[in-house]
Write a protein that holds these residues in place. Structure first.
Motif, PDB file in Angstrom:
ATOM      1  N   THR A  87      58.472  43.674  35.903  1.00  0.00           N
ATOM      2  CA  THR A  87      58.112  42.800  37.370  1.00  0.00           C
ATOM      3  C   THR A  87      57.103  43.318  37.590  1.00  0.00           C
ATOM      4  O   THR A  87      55.994  42.185  37.922  1.00  0.00           O
ATOM      5  CB  THR A  87      59.260  42.652  38.175  1.00  0.00           C
ATOM      6  N   PHE A  88      56.769  44.493  38.033  1.00  0.00           N
ATOM      7  CA  PHE A  88      55.552  45.039  38.542  1.00  0.00           C
ATOM      8  C   PHE A  88      54.233  44.577  37.858  1.00  0.00           C
ATOM      9  O   PHE A  88      53.278  44.289  38.171  1.00  0.00           O
ATOM     10  CB  PHE A  88      55.623  46.631  38.718  1.00  0.00           C
ATOM     11  N   TYR A  89      54.272  44.982  36.435  1.00  0.00           N
ATOM     12  CA  TYR A  89      53.406  44.610  35.451  1.00  0.00           C
ATOM     13  C   TYR A  89      52.746  43.130  35.529  1.00  0.00           C
ATOM     14  O   TYR A  89      51.715  43.030  35.364  1.00  0.00           O
ATOM     15  CB  TYR A  89      53.372  45.214  34.215  1.00  0.00           C
ATOM     16  N   ARG A  90      53.692  42.453  35.417  1.00  0.00           N
ATOM     17  CA  ARG A  90      53.550  40.849  35.525  1.00  0.00           C
ATOM     18  C   ARG A  90      52.691  40.764  36.904  1.00  0.00           C
ATOM     19  O   ARG A  90      51.674  39.846  36.914  1.00  0.00           O
ATOM     20  CB  ARG A  90      54.787  40.214  35.671  1.00  0.00           C
ATOM     21  N   TRP A  91      52.958  41.122  38.126  1.00  0.00           N
ATOM     22  CA  TRP A  91      52.342  40.967  39.171  1.00  0.00           C
ATOM     23  C   TRP A  91      51.006  41.778  39.150  1.00  0.00           C
ATOM     24  O   TRP A  91      49.972  41.073  39.586  1.00  0.00           O
ATOM     25  CB  TRP A  91      52.985  41.896  40.434  1.00  0.00           C
ATOM     26  N   TYR A  92      50.903  42.846  38.470  1.00  0.00           N
ATOM     27  CA  TYR A  92      49.595  43.708  38.499  1.00  0.00           C
ATOM     28  C   TYR A  92      48.706  42.984  37.502  1.00  0.00           C
ATOM     29  O   TYR A  92      47.689  42.778  37.918  1.00  0.00           O
ATOM     30  CB  TYR A  92      50.006  44.956  37.892  1.00  0.00           C
ATOM     31  N   ASP A  93      49.234  42.254  36.620  1.00  0.00           N
ATOM     32  CA  ASP A  93      48.243  41.519  35.712  1.00  0.00           C
ATOM     33  C   ASP A  93      47.753  40.383  36.471  1.00  0.00           C
ATOM     34  O   ASP A  93      46.487  40.342  36.409  1.00  0.00           O
ATOM     35  CB  ASP A  93      48.949  41.055  34.476  1.00  0.00           C
ATOM     36  N   ARG A  94      48.582  39.643  36.915  1.00  0.00           N
ATOM     37  CA  ARG A  94      48.117  38.507  37.831  1.00  0.00           C
ATOM     38  C   ARG A  94      47.021  39.110  39.062  1.00  0.00           C
ATOM     39  O   ARG A  94      46.118  38.277  39.359  1.00  0.00           O
ATOM     40  CB  ARG A  94      49.330  37.886  38.776  1.00  0.00           C
ATOM     41  N   TYR A  95      47.515  40.318  39.529  1.00  0.00           N
ATOM     42  CA  TYR A  95      46.438  40.840  40.581  1.00  0.00           C
ATOM     43  C   TYR A  95      45.182  40.987  40.004  1.00  0.00           C
ATOM     44  O   TYR A  95      43.996  40.619  40.473  1.00  0.00           O
ATOM     45  CB  TYR A  95      47.013  41.740  41.352  1.00  0.00           C
ATOM     46  N   LEU A  96      45.146  41.503  38.741  1.00  0.00           N
ATOM     47  CA  LEU A  96      43.723  41.805  38.150  1.00  0.00           C
ATOM     48  C   LEU A  96      43.056  40.806  37.751  1.00  0.00           C
ATOM     49  O   LEU A  96      41.984  40.728  37.811  1.00  0.00           O
ATOM     50  CB  LEU A  96      44.057  42.935  37.151  1.00  0.00           C
ATOM     51  N   GLU A  97      43.667  39.667  37.289  1.00  0.00           N
ATOM     52  CA  GLU A  97      43.038  38.712  37.200  1.00  0.00           C
ATOM     53  C   GLU A  97      42.435  37.626  38.151  1.00  0.00           C
ATOM     54  O   GLU A  97      41.500  37.004  38.134  1.00  0.00           O
ATOM     55  CB  GLU A  97      43.955  37.530  36.039  1.00  0.00           C
ATOM     56  N   GLY A  98      43.271  37.675  39.169  1.00  0.00           N
ATOM     57  CA  GLY A  98      42.853  36.564  40.095  1.00  0.00           C
ATOM     58  C   GLY A  98      42.797  37.085  41.699  1.00  0.00           C
ATOM     59  O   GLY A  98      42.809  36.512  42.637  1.00  0.00           O
ATOM     60  N   ARG A  99      42.950  38.712  41.884  1.00  0.00           N
ATOM     61  CA  ARG A  99      43.092  39.063  43.116  1.00  0.00           C
ATOM     62  C   ARG A  99      44.179  38.980  43.694  1.00  0.00           C
ATOM     63  O   ARG A  99      45.140  38.225  43.193  1.00  0.00           O
ATOM     64  CB  ARG A  99      41.699  38.961  43.921  1.00  0.00           C
ATOM     65  N   PRO A 100      44.290  39.148  45.237  1.00  0.00           N
ATOM     66  CA  PRO A 100      45.511  39.024  45.962  1.00  0.00           C
ATOM     67  C   PRO A 100      46.169  37.453  45.767  1.00  0.00           C
ATOM     68  O   PRO A 100      47.369  37.318  45.929  1.00  0.00           O
ATOM     69  CB  PRO A 100      45.366  39.408  47.306  1.00  0.00           C
ATOM     70  N   GLU A 101      45.352  36.426  45.920  1.00  0.00           N
ATOM     71  CA  GLU A 101      45.727  35.152  45.930  1.00  0.00           C
ATOM     72  C   GLU A 101      46.551  34.859  44.512  1.00  0.00           C
ATOM     73  O   GLU A 101      47.489  33.981  44.877  1.00  0.00           O
ATOM     74  CB  GLU A 101      44.654  34.362  46.047  1.00  0.00           C
ATOM     75  N   ALA A 102      46.466  35.614  43.713  1.00  0.00           N
ATOM     76  CA  ALA A 102      47.350  35.431  42.349  1.00  0.00           C
ATOM     77  C   ALA A 102      48.810  35.686  42.479  1.00  0.00           C
ATOM     78  O   ALA A 102      49.683  35.314  41.646  1.00  0.00           O
ATOM     79  CB  ALA A 102      46.504  35.861  41.245  1.00  0.00           C
ATOM     80  N   LEU A 103      49.103  36.448  43.594  1.00  0.00           N
ATOM     81  CA  LEU A 103      50.346  37.060  43.907  1.00  0.00           C
ATOM     82  C   LEU A 103      51.295  35.979  44.577  1.00  0.00           C
ATOM     83  O   LEU A 103      52.383  36.228  44.452  1.00  0.00           O
ATOM     84  CB  LEU A 103      50.410  38.256  44.489  1.00  0.00           C
ATOM     85  N   GLU A 104      50.789  34.911  45.041  1.00  0.00           N
ATOM     86  CA  GLU A 104      51.626  33.911  45.654  1.00  0.00           C
ATOM     87  C   GLU A 104      52.695  33.323  44.559  1.00  0.00           C
ATOM     88  O   GLU A 104      52.402  33.060  43.261  1.00  0.00           O
ATOM     89  CB  GLU A 104      50.764  32.733  46.067  1.00  0.00           C
TER      90      GLU A 104
END
Length: 97
Positions: A35-52
């Motif tokens: 779960t964390f690495y899925r969030w982290y990948d999204r974060y790295l790709e799209g910055r914090p907005e990608a975590l929605e």
């Protein structure tokens, strides 16, 4: 449990700043690594907005009848009201060949 984007970002920053390994930090937080690495990948790709949160429902349903075909079936059902749903399906599919 669903986490809001702000909490996901806080967890990412906690793991990044921790003096412990990511695995140990995540174990202490009770967050699965996957779960964390899925969030982290999204974060790295799209910055914090990608975590929605993303909608979990598919945008298209595989077994939905297209409107044009649905209209044809309704028309046939009104014309042949004595048919059962099964007979109606057979009559419609045989007529389409």
């Amino acid at each position: 449990m669903r986490y809001p984007a702000s909490e996901k970002l806080e967890i990412i920053r906690t793991v990044e700043q921790s003096h412990l390994s990511a695995k140990r930090t995540l174990d202490q937080l009770g967050i699965p690594r996957r779960t964390f690495y899925r969030w982290y990948d999204r974060y790295l790709e799209g910055r914090p907005e990608a975590l929605e949160d993303r909608p979990s429902a598919p945008s298209r349903v595989w077994n939905r009848i297209p409107a044009g075909i649905q209209d044809q079936i309704i028309e046939l059902a009104l014309e042949q009201s004595e048919l059962s749903p099964r007979e109606l399906a057979v009559r419609f599919t045989d007529g389409q060949r």
